[in-house]
Design a protein around this motif. Structure first.
Motif, short mmCIF file in Angstrom:
data_model
loop_
_atom_site.label_atom_id
_atom_site.label_comp_id
_atom_site.label_asym_id
_atom_site.label_seq_id
_atom_site.Cartn_x
_atom_site.Cartn_y
_atom_site.Cartn_z
N LYS A 11 55.81 56.29 71.18
CA LYS A 11 55.29 55.18 70.36
C LYS A 11 55.35 53.87 71.14
O LYS A 11 54.44 53.04 71.08
CB LYS A 11 56.10 55.07 69.07
CG LYS A 11 55.59 54.02 68.10
CD LYS A 11 56.40 54.03 66.81
CE LYS A 11 55.88 52.97 65.86
NZ LYS A 11 56.66 52.93 64.59
N LEU A 12 56.43 53.68 71.90
CA LEU A 12 56.54 52.47 72.72
C LEU A 12 55.48 52.45 73.82
O LEU A 12 54.92 51.38 74.13
CB LEU A 12 57.94 52.39 73.35
CG LEU A 12 59.10 52.12 72.40
CD1 LEU A 12 60.42 52.15 73.15
CD2 LEU A 12 58.93 50.77 71.70
N ILE A 13 55.19 53.60 74.39
CA ILE A 13 54.17 53.67 75.44
C ILE A 13 52.80 53.34 74.88
O ILE A 13 52.00 52.62 75.50
CB ILE A 13 54.16 55.07 76.09
CG1 ILE A 13 55.45 55.29 76.88
CG2 ILE A 13 52.96 55.23 77.02
CD1 ILE A 13 55.70 54.29 77.99
N ARG A 14 52.50 53.82 73.66
CA ARG A 14 51.22 53.49 73.04
C ARG A 14 51.11 52.00 72.78
O ARG A 14 50.04 51.40 72.97
CB ARG A 14 51.05 54.27 71.73
CG ARG A 14 50.84 55.78 71.92
CD ARG A 14 50.34 56.44 70.65
NE ARG A 14 51.33 56.35 69.58
CZ ARG A 14 52.25 57.27 69.34
NH1 ARG A 14 52.34 58.34 70.12
NH2 ARG A 14 53.09 57.13 68.32
N ASP A 15 52.21 51.39 72.37
CA ASP A 15 52.20 49.95 72.13
C ASP A 15 52.02 49.19 73.44
O ASP A 15 51.33 48.17 73.49
CB ASP A 15 53.50 49.51 71.46
CG ASP A 15 53.45 48.08 70.97
OD1 ASP A 15 52.95 47.86 69.86
OD2 ASP A 15 53.91 47.17 71.70
N ALA A 16 52.64 49.69 74.53
CA ALA A 16 52.49 49.05 75.83
C ALA A 16 51.05 49.12 76.32
O ALA A 16 50.51 48.15 76.87
CB ALA A 16 53.43 49.69 76.84
N LYS A 17 50.40 50.26 76.13
CA LYS A 17 48.99 50.40 76.53
C LYS A 17 48.11 49.46 75.72
O LYS A 17 47.17 48.87 76.25
CB LYS A 17 48.54 51.84 76.35
CG LYS A 17 49.14 52.81 77.37
CD LYS A 17 48.60 54.22 77.19
CE LYS A 17 49.13 55.16 78.26
NZ LYS A 17 48.62 56.55 78.09
N ARG A 18 48.42 49.33 74.44
CA ARG A 18 47.65 48.41 73.59
C ARG A 18 47.84 46.97 74.05
O ARG A 18 46.90 46.17 74.05
CB ARG A 18 48.11 48.57 72.14
CG ARG A 18 47.29 47.78 71.13
CD ARG A 18 47.72 48.16 69.72
NE ARG A 18 49.08 47.76 69.45
CZ ARG A 18 49.42 46.61 68.86
NH1 ARG A 18 48.47 45.76 68.50
NH2 ARG A 18 50.66 46.31 68.65
N THR A 19 49.07 46.65 74.47
CA THR A 19 49.37 45.29 74.95
C THR A 19 48.49 44.91 76.14
O THR A 19 48.05 43.77 76.26
CB THR A 19 50.85 45.19 75.33
OG1 THR A 19 51.65 45.41 74.17
CG2 THR A 19 51.19 43.82 75.91
N GLN A 20 48.24 45.88 77.01
CA GLN A 20 47.45 45.60 78.21
C GLN A 20 46.00 45.24 77.89
O GLN A 20 45.32 44.65 78.71
CB GLN A 20 47.49 46.82 79.15
CG GLN A 20 48.88 47.08 79.72
CD GLN A 20 48.93 48.33 80.57
OE1 GLN A 20 48.29 49.34 80.26
NE2 GLN A 20 49.68 48.28 81.66
#
Length: 217
Positions: A11-20
């Motif tokens: 879930k954190l990785i998905r949020d990080a990708k969205r942040t980019q």
């Protein structure tokens, strides 16, 4: 545990990708981060519990089921840790980029989706999209950046690497910025006023959102 191992890390990785792919930094996922850390600690305790009966003399070939459980726990912990590191690396890189661009991070409201900001308010926290640790990181990074740039006061190290097409530009003042000193004297930047100024004198104010360049496409 009611959910799959490392699901919170994903879930954190998905949020990080969205942040980019977002123009602004979304709210810090404090609950997910804490839950991921708790899962790592729970897995570590379970791993220690599995190892305890063998007193350091565990033979994987004689206990394949336990060996498999220990391996799954170990790999899940390692994946969660890597997800935590990747999540915070993406956010710290974005914060550093904003510092170099001259964005007033601590005094501006972030939260591109607004969702996390509402969660913070419901919990009695601030409107900032940053965690307390990120706010302290920004303060220290800005101090380091100011000290670094202070060695070359006649050079704007945060300016664009592209040479300007126009030496002078028209700008409109979006927010009161007070009086600034330019190569050709002082000008008072009051809201809704317009000026014809040297681009190098106002680049930073344009980046910070105080000025808008007119006729720019």
């Amino acid at each position: 545990m009611s959910q799959r191992f490392a699901e919170l890390g994903n879930k954190l990785i998905r949020d990080a990708k969205r942040t980019q792919n977002l123009p602004d930094l979304p709210s810090y996922q404090s609950e997910t981060v804490r839950a991921t850390v708790r899962e790592v600690r729970d897995l570590d305790r379970e791993l220690e519990h599995l190892k305890a009966p063998f007193a350091g003399s565990f033979d994987p070939s004689s206990e394949p089921a336990i060996a498999c459980a220990m391996l799954v726990n170990h790999l899940s912990m390692r994946r969660n840790k890597r997800c935590l590191l990747a999540y915070h690396r993406v956010r710290s890189d974005r914060l550093e980029e904003m510092c170099w661009k001259g964005v007033d991070i601590l005094n501006s409201e972030q939260g591109a989706d607004g969702r996390g900001r509402g969660e913070n308010e419901a919990q009695g926290g601030s409107k900032s999209s940053l965690s307390p640790e990120e706010e302290e990181y920004v303060r220290q990074y800005e101090d380091l950046l100011a000290a670094y740039k202070g060695q070359w006061t006649d050079i704007d190290l945060t300016g664009s690497l592209e040479p300007p097409k126009d030496l002078f530009i028209d700008v409109r003042v979006l927010k009161n910025a007070g009086e600034i000193q330019t190569e050709y004297g002082a000008i008072n930047l009051t809201k809704n006023s317009q000026f014809y100024v040297r681009q190098g004198d106002v680049d930073r104010l344009i980046q910070q959102g105080y000025l808008q360049r007119l006729g720019w496409t």
